[in-house]
Scaffold this active site. Sequence first.
Site, PDB file in Angstrom:
ATOM      1  N   PRO A   1       0.764  -1.461  -0.031  1.00  0.00           N
ATOM      2  CA  PRO A   1       0.240  -0.122   0.004  1.00  0.00           C
ATOM      3  C   PRO A   1       0.770   1.024   0.029  1.00  0.00           C
ATOM      4  O   PRO A   1       1.017   2.060   1.013  1.00  0.00           O
ATOM      5  CB  PRO A   1      -0.792  -0.072   1.346  1.00  0.00           C
ATOM      6  CG  PRO A   1      -0.011  -0.934   2.196  1.00  0.00           C
ATOM      7  CD  PRO A   1       0.694  -1.949   1.228  1.00  0.00           C
ATOM      8  N   CYS A   2       1.522   1.633  -1.015  1.00  0.00           N
ATOM      9  CA  CYS A   2       2.307   2.850  -1.026  1.00  0.00           C
ATOM     10  C   CYS A   2       1.313   4.013  -1.194  1.00  0.00           C
ATOM     11  O   CYS A   2       1.519   5.283  -0.923  1.00  0.00           O
ATOM     12  CB  CYS A   2       3.089   2.886  -2.453  1.00  0.00           C
ATOM     13  SG  CYS A   2       2.274   2.509  -4.131  1.00  0.00           S
ATOM     14  N   HIS A   3      -0.204   3.875  -1.338  1.00  0.00           N
ATOM     15  CA  HIS A   3      -1.037   4.983  -1.495  1.00  0.00           C
ATOM     16  C   HIS A   3      -1.292   5.298   0.041  1.00  0.00           C
ATOM     17  O   HIS A   3      -1.690   6.600   0.016  1.00  0.00           O
ATOM     18  CB  HIS A   3      -2.173   4.555  -2.183  1.00  0.00           C
ATOM     19  CG  HIS A   3      -3.050   3.456  -1.534  1.00  0.00           C
ATOM     20  ND1 HIS A   3      -2.632   1.917  -1.556  1.00  0.00           N
ATOM     21  CD2 HIS A   3      -4.034   3.419  -0.456  1.00  0.00           C
ATOM     22  CE1 HIS A   3      -3.418   1.253  -0.743  1.00  0.00           C
ATOM     23  NE2 HIS A   3      -4.178   1.896  -0.140  1.00  0.00           N
TER      24      HIS A   3
END
Length: 161
Positions: free
Chosen positions: A121-123
């Site tokens: 989850p780089c978001h």
Amino acid sequence: MELAHYNSPIGWLELSARNGRLVRVRKVDDPASPVFAKEGLLAETTRQLIDYFNRRRKDFELPLDLSDGTPFYQSVWQELLKIPYGHTTSYSAIAKTLGQPDAVRAVGMANRNNPIAIIVPCHRVIAKNGDLQGYFYGLDVKMQLLQIENPMSFGEQGTLF
């Protein structure tokens, strides 16, 4: 390499697996000949993504292969996996956790090169002042993902009149 597509709420996602492990989830333009997984890991990945987009899944349970990145990138991606659903952290916080507080830009580059979007989850990484910043697929997509996970903090605000 196995390949499949899923037409998600944020657009087409291309899923790739190698040796029974997920190696890539990336947003792509409308594929001319989409391939849909009917069984196996890519079908399970599609099912879990559908559940995620419908707010029925907070954690992914998929075997991942992140070995294509540099050791530093891999360490950043491992930190991304620790960010809980509905929460965010900053690029600088990840750099500090890795013992490299001056590596903020390098953490940003690792995020940009994250091969397994959404699931890694780089978001969930934002600027330390709370601003949305730098998402490979655009800030509108980053906001959509954050709205799914935490509508109270990232949901669109209605008007009174």
